[in-house]
Design an enzyme around this catalytic site. Structure first.
Site, PDB file in Angstrom:
ATOM      1  N   GLU A 145       0.580  85.268 -23.810  1.00 12.48           N
ATOM      2  CA  GLU A 145       0.716  85.458 -22.364  1.00 12.48           C
ATOM      3  C   GLU A 145       0.094  86.797 -21.986  1.00 12.48           C
ATOM      4  OE1 GLU A 145       4.726  85.152 -20.886  1.00 12.48           O
ATOM      5  OE2 GLU A 145       5.251  83.565 -22.308  1.00 12.48           O
ATOM      6  N   GLU A 151       9.977  84.663 -27.282  1.00 15.62           N
ATOM      7  CA  GLU A 151      10.386  86.067 -27.384  1.00 15.62           C
ATOM      8  C   GLU A 151      11.838  86.211 -27.857  1.00 15.62           C
ATOM      9  OE1 GLU A 151       9.534  87.655 -23.512  1.00 15.62           O
ATOM     10  OE2 GLU A 151       7.413  87.808 -23.963  1.00 15.62           O
TER      11      GLU A 151
END
Length: 516
Positions: A266, A120
């Site tokens: 995720e 990220e």
């Protein structure tokens, strides 16, 4: 006849797996824990439950060794702090590939499928720190993989948060990439398209519910009626996960990369540390997700096949940062010792099946540390409990959590026992100037469980073998966006105790109220 029956059962045992999982299902395996479970036990958990895909946040020698020869597909990550050196020096990428990929390949080696470069890295809260480092690092890693002769078999991508795209109208079909990331995302997508790699995105419906007051709770789950759906030009979205995926699909189409495959890197639901973080809700979420995956019908904008999905996560991690929320240490479908938390049918058929837990787990002595109400020095109890909570995991005590609202005796005992267990049951760790004592009878009560710590095993990390040492920072909270689907994904952090003053004041406040 008997011989035929024996042969039939032997055939079934050999040719049919112990468990069947939904197509494309994988799991994240994190190790931000004070007492990591033996990797060999964890790998057996994966095998016993039929899980054939695993995502690692960085290369761990003992974990990769345990995965060798299993044929489990592995996505191995590279932490953000390595991006600068990887982007600047090709030799660093060469060294990383040699130490963490080719060293574990061979006839009975690791079945690597992806290298996930960074985690990220484009979060708005990072203020652009990694914006110009990620793609060059990806290119150097791929170049090194190609040089090693494995670039065709091992893909390179980067897991991104859902905040890289927005929808100005709140409708998935109007999804676009964030304006400040348009050029960067174009470069990333071009790289993925050219090398037949997937766009990896982390999505958290739980955080939509947690971060947004008024968010319709049913929409965070699945199988809702029209009253809890999103209407997008006649298309009904009954879960925020599907809406989020299609917001990305639309953004890719606008960027002229509509054929790039998507992997949900995720997604999950925590089981403690917040009023919404319960085993009941986690079971409900996963049951809906797995049924959705089992149909393999895809989403409205990509109807042919549902994306591969990596559950977050396999195990609870008691040293994760709690900056995003007290639930951060409770994302596992298994507890820290590898035992399943709730029934879960990984095939998506909706059966009330139990997962297969860890076998041959070695625990410490069956003893606990609890509050000694007969101690004379009671006035310092609040301070001692706050001190213990600053040095251990007290996230089960917060409002709405599994041990909340059970009174001063129980809450003090929770704090003292967690400190004692994480300190390997050292005798001196259960004293607190006489306010604590060791007992042999389990003090667990209802939803409030008192764990016994497992005997630890030290893992060896290769993730920094080719990069400067640096502490891993916690993932900051994502900024407000125009999209109702944006999520901030909790990322691993090596710092065990975050915001100590805040925690101290929080627990002092609780105990002060009780004493008044």
């Amino acid at each position: 006849m008997l011989r035929a029956q024996v042969f039939l059962w032997a055939y079934i045992l050999i040719f049919f797996p112990a468990s069947v999982v939904a197509q494309g299902l994988g799991v994240n395996w994190g190790v931000i824990a004070s007492h990591p479970l033996d990797p060999k036990i964890v790998v057996n958990i994966l095998k016993d439950n039929g899980i054939k895909k695993v995502k690692l946040f960085h290369a761990e020698h003992d974990i990769l060794t345990a995965l060798s020869g299993t044929d489990i597909e592995v996505m191995v990550g590279i932490p953000n702090h390595s991006l600068e050196s990887l982007s600047e020096k090709y030799s660093v990428a060469q060294a990383w590939v040699k130490a963490n990929i080719t060293a574990y390949m061979g006839k009975k080696g690791v079945n690597f499928k992806y290298v996930a470069v960074g985690n990220e890295p484009f979060l708005a809260a990072y203020n652009g720190t990694y914006n110009n480092l990620t793609l060059p690092a990806m290119k150097n890693i791929l170049k090194a993989l190609n040089e090693a002769g494995v670039g065709k078999d091992i893909k390179v991508s980067t897991p991104l948060n859902g905040d890289v795209y927005i929808t100005p109208t709140y409708k998935p079909s109007d999804g676009i990439f964030r304006h400040d990331l348009a050029d960067i995302m174009n470069g990333i997508c071009e790289f993925l398209h050219k090398n037949d790699a997937a766009f990896i995105v982390n999505i958290y419906p739980f955080l939509n519910l947690y971060q947004n007051p008024g968010f319709p709770e049913p929409y965070a789950f699945f199988d809702n009626d029209d009253s809890n759906s999103m209407d997008d030009h006649g298309v009904k979205y009954r879960s925020v996960l599907d809406a989020n995926i299609d917001t990305l699909v639309a953004a890719l189409k606008v960027a002229n990369f509509s054929d790039i495959p998507i992997i949900v890197g995720e997604v999950g639901w925590p089981t403690d540390g917040n009023i919404y973080a319960t085993t009941k809700n986690a079971k409900k979420f996963y049951n809906g997700l797995l049924k959705r995956m089992a149909t393999n019908e895809g989403t409205p904008l990509r109807p042919k096949q549902y994306p591969d999905v990596y559950m977050f996560s396999l195990l609870d991690e008691d040293l994760k940062s709690i900056d995003p929320g007290m639930f951060e240490r409770h994302w596992g479908i298994f507890s820290f010792d590898g035992q399943p938390k709730f029934p879960m049918d990984l095939s998506g058929k909706g059966q009330n099946k139990s997962l297969v837990g860890g076998k041959n787990v070695k625990y410490m002595e069956k003893q606990w540390c609890v509050y000694n109400k007969d101690a004379s020095n009671q006035k310092d109890l609040a301070v001692k409990v706050a001190w213990a909570c600053n040095s251990t995991d007290c996230t089960t005590l917060v409002p709405g959590a599994s041990c909340s609202g059970m009174g001063i005796d129980m809450n003090a005992s929770v704090a003292f026992n967690m400190y004692y267990q994480m300190a390997n049951q050292t005798k001196g760790a259960c004293d607190f100037e006489g306010l604590a004592k060791i007992v042999k009878q389990d003090p667990s009560n209802g939803t409030c469980r008192f764990p016994i710590m497992i005997k630890t095993i030290q893992t060896t990390s290769n993730s920094n073998a080719s990069a400067p040492k640096s502490s891993r920072s916690s993932t900051p909270s994502s900024s407000t966006s125009h999209s109702p689907f944006q999520t901030h994904s909790p990322s691993p952090s090596s710092s065990p105790f975050h915001s100590p003053l805040l925690i101290f004041q929080f627990f002092v406040g609780i105990f002060t109220i009780w004493f008044v």
